[in-house]
Write an enzyme that holds these catalytic residues in place. Structure first.
Site, PDB file in Angstrom:
ATOM      1  N   SER A 182     -12.711 -45.930 -23.814  1.00 28.29           N
ATOM      2  CA  SER A 182     -13.380 -45.900 -25.117  1.00 28.29           C
ATOM      3  C   SER A 182     -12.321 -46.213 -26.152  1.00 28.29           C
ATOM      4  CB  SER A 182     -13.983 -44.528 -25.438  1.00 28.29           C
ATOM      5  OG  SER A 182     -14.361 -44.444 -26.800  1.00 28.29           O
ATOM      6  N   TYR A 209     -14.039 -34.961 -26.682  1.00 31.62           N
ATOM      7  CA  TYR A 209     -14.170 -36.373 -26.309  1.00 31.62           C
ATOM      8  C   TYR A 209     -12.897 -37.133 -26.663  1.00 31.62           C
ATOM      9  CZ  TYR A 209     -16.302 -41.008 -25.853  1.00 31.62           C
ATOM     10  OH  TYR A 209     -16.596 -42.306 -25.479  1.00 31.62           O
ATOM     11  N   LYS A 240     -10.374 -38.627 -23.776  1.00 30.14           N
ATOM     12  CA  LYS A 240     -10.294 -40.088 -23.670  1.00 30.14           C
ATOM     13  C   LYS A 240      -8.859 -40.568 -23.890  1.00 30.14           C
ATOM     14  CE  LYS A 240     -14.457 -41.284 -22.519  1.00 30.14           C
ATOM     15  NZ  LYS A 240     -14.723 -41.983 -21.234  1.00 30.14           N
TER      16      LYS A 240
END
Length: 261
Positions: free
Chosen positions: A135, A148, A152
């Site tokens: 991402s 998140y 990531k």
């Protein structure tokens, strides 16, 4: 690399980016195993593509072992492993432990556990490809979603570590870092997530196409949104300026409402 006849595993493949990967690899002539927790949707995708469905948890140690064993049984060799399954958990540092645990296991340890099983054989034979769906949040960040953003970043770091450690031993590593992609994860990211990502969101098929081009060119970073490269360079060149800009952007957004369980 030529994909015809290659054995490929894709996790999180029932829909979205994972299904698009599987479709692209199948179209290129690869023999594909698809995995997802949603067994019903996975069977539908596998039937559509002529792929082999192996439902289950690709993040737990036992689940990864079962997946790799089943894939080897059906493919003979796993030439390409796409660690695509991911979860998006929002919240600040105060979000409950479960959100951090789930994020860490799915977004990071699933990659580590798969590599642990695959890398020794790849090194021995001198070839193998590991694809990490990361991402742009792994290169940059995202407001309001600490689990998140942090995991990531860790997924990107692990992909970099694999490449620098085994790149001269025949192992290719690709980190796929899109911004918004037209998937359920985007639609469920709340008003802030959609405000940030929806205007420039690409299709899962575009992400898969960009991955195959990067594999052909042996490029580590896969950037379906090329502007992310400039943002990443700006972050490195002047972190204070970049952080100030991120604070201004975050102040103008509603709260991110990614899942927090």
């Amino acid at each position: 690399m030529a994909l015809a006849g290659r054995g490929v595993v894709v996790t999180g493949a029932a829909r979205g980016i994972g299904a698009a990967y599987a479709r692209a690899f199948t179209a290129a002539g690869a023999d594909v195993v698809v995995n997802d927790l949603d067994a019903g949707a996975l069977e539908t995708t596998a039937a559509e593509l002529g792929a082999h469905a192996v439902p289950g948890d690709a993040s737990s140690e036992e689940g990864v072992e079962a997946l790799v064993a089943a894939a080897r049984d059906r493919l003979g060799e796993v030439d390409v492993f796409c660690a695509n399954a991911g979860v998006a958990r929002g919240g600040t540092e105060a979000v409950d432990e479960r959100a951090w645990d789930v994020s860490w296991n799915v977004n990071v340890m699933a990659h580590v556990r798969a590599a642990r099983l695959l890398v020794p054989g790849w090194v021995e034979r001198g070839s193998g490809t590991f694809v990490a769906t990361v991402s742009a949040a792994g290169l940059l960040s995202i407001p309001g979603a600490a689990p998140y953003a942090v995991t990531k970043h860790a997924a990107l770091a692990f992909a970099e570590w694999l490449s620098m450690t085994y790149g001269d031993k025949g192992i290719r590593v690709h980190a796929v870092c899109p911004q918004g992609v037209k998937t359920d994860m985007l639609w469920n990211s709340g008003a802030a997530g959609r405000a940030l990502m929806e205007p420039s969101a690409v299709t899962p098929e575009q992400v898969a196409e960009d991955l195959l081009v990067a594999m052909e060119q042996e490029r580590f970073l896969v950037l379906p949104h090329p502007e992310v490269a400039q943002m990443y360079a700006g972050r490195a060149a002047d972190p204070d300026r970049w952080l100030a800009g991120m604070r201004r952007m975050a102040a103008g957004l509603p709260a991110v409402t990614m899942g927090t369980d």
